[in-house]
Design an enzyme around this catalytic site. Structure first.
Site, mmCIF file in Angstrom:
data_model
loop_
_atom_site.group_PDB
_atom_site.id
_atom_site.type_symbol
_atom_site.label_atom_id
_atom_site.label_comp_id
_atom_site.label_asym_id
_atom_site.label_seq_id
_atom_site.Cartn_x
_atom_site.Cartn_y
_atom_site.Cartn_z
ATOM 1 N N LEU A 1 9.942 1.614 -0.446
ATOM 2 C CA LEU A 1 10.500 2.661 -1.297
ATOM 3 C C LEU A 1 10.004 2.468 -2.716
ATOM 4 O O LEU A 1 9.750 1.349 -3.154
ATOM 5 C CB LEU A 1 12.034 2.606 -1.277
ATOM 6 N N ASP A 2 9.909 3.581 -3.454
ATOM 7 C CA ASP A 2 9.550 3.512 -4.861
ATOM 8 C C ASP A 2 10.602 2.721 -5.641
ATOM 9 O O ASP A 2 11.758 2.592 -5.219
ATOM 10 C CB ASP A 2 9.442 4.922 -5.454
ATOM 11 N N HIS A 3 10.209 2.227 -6.791
ATOM 12 C CA HIS A 3 11.064 1.390 -7.637
ATOM 13 C C HIS A 3 12.435 2.023 -7.875
ATOM 14 O O HIS A 3 13.464 1.343 -7.787
ATOM 15 C CB HIS A 3 10.357 1.146 -8.974
#
Length: 305
Positions: free
Chosen positions: A139-141
């Site tokens: 997942l993105d940050h």
């Protein structure tokens, strides 16, 4: 299926067919030639009825095959660190985590430590699990929710095949700007890197195929801003796929300032991986995991005009 005779990852199989070569038997169980080469030369072991054999050995009904996979070393540059992990599920093969927003899945130039991968490497080290960190889904940050990690490269390979053939399903919840119409939409628009940027992606004809299914859950107003809660299913897994497709549809994700979303109500993209569904890589048992929405998204959904 797994015996902890030693610390190496280990699978056992029972043979139900006469005169089949060990190489072919293991190949039918998705153990690749490359993996078998690593078993032979890098510290693994093949046993038939407790006796070491090579891949040319012939098997017969009721034989037992044990495969000990080579120990894995933590990837170069990945520092093992101690930190909190929200474990949703764990067995000898898998680790399912609920990642908070503002934590990276893997190290990057801007986030070299404190990532999910750093903390999982620390967990494996403390628990003497001889494996590096195999991220199946990331997942993105600033996206929260479920992350799947394999405890061995063979398990990673098996799960990767499910991701490729879409039997590994990922469902997200997001709040997008505006009132999204229609109630259902399949966005089938290719995605590629934006010219001149190493981070941002855009819909472009020469990009990679990308398909996102959008289902409206609720349209509402918060602080005089029209918003829509949507459920999203990924049919492909491109970088920033949901974020790019929502921008293309004219409804950027709330808080996603990289793709045009306002941060007036939330300081990160209101995007959460809520459900993972796939078959267990060894038992083939159907598995479903869910992660509750985090507080910052819940606050927006407890809407008042």
């Amino acid at each position: 299926m797994v015996k902890n005779v030693d610390s190496r990852f280990h699978l056992s199989f029972n043979v139900n067919k006469d005169r089949v070569q060990l190489r072919d038997f293991l190949g039918a169980r998705e153990i690749s030639k490359r993996t078998l080469t690593a078993v032979k030369y890098n510290g693994g072991l093949l046993l038939v009825n407790g006796i070491e054999r090579d891949v040319r050995h012939f098997l017969y009904k009721e034989d037992r095959v044990d495969v000990y996979f080579p120990p894995e070393e933590t990837s170069a540059g990945l520092k093992a660190e101690e930190g909190n992990l929200s474990v949703v599920f764990e067995d000898d093969f898998l680790l399912i985590l609920d990642k908070p927003a503002r934590q990276s899945t893997i190290p990057s130039f801007n986030h070299r430590s404190g990532t999910i991968a750093n903390f999982v490497a620390g967990k494996f080290l403390n628990e003497q699990i001889p494996s590096t960190v195999h991220i199946v889904t990331r997942l993105d940050h600033n996206t929260s929710g479920l992350v799947c990690i394999a405890k061995n490269r063979h398990i990673h390979h098996l799960l990767g095949k499910q991701v490729s053939n879409s039997t590994f399903k990922r469902s997200y919840t997001a709040i997008v700007e505006g009132h999204f119409f229609p109630d259902q939409m399949l966005i089938n628009e290719a995605i590629g890197r934006k010219d001149g940027s190493i981070i941002e992606r855009v819909v472009r004809g020469d990009g990679q195929e990308a398909r996102t299914e959008v289902n409206v859950i609720e349209r509402f107003v918060k602080n005089r801003q029209k918003l829509t809660k949507v459920a999203l299913k990924l049919h492909t897994g491109r970088t920033h796929q949901i974020r790019v497709h929502m921008k293309w549809a004219g409804h950027p994700i709330l808080g996603d300032d990289l793709y045009g979303g306002s941060r007036r109500l939330i300081s990160r993209q209101a995007l959460h991986c809520e459900t993972l569904q796939f078959n267990h890589p060894i038992s083939n048992e159907p598995l479903t995991f869910k992660a509750a929405l985090p507080l910052d998204i819940k606050r927006i959904l407890s809407h008042t005009r």
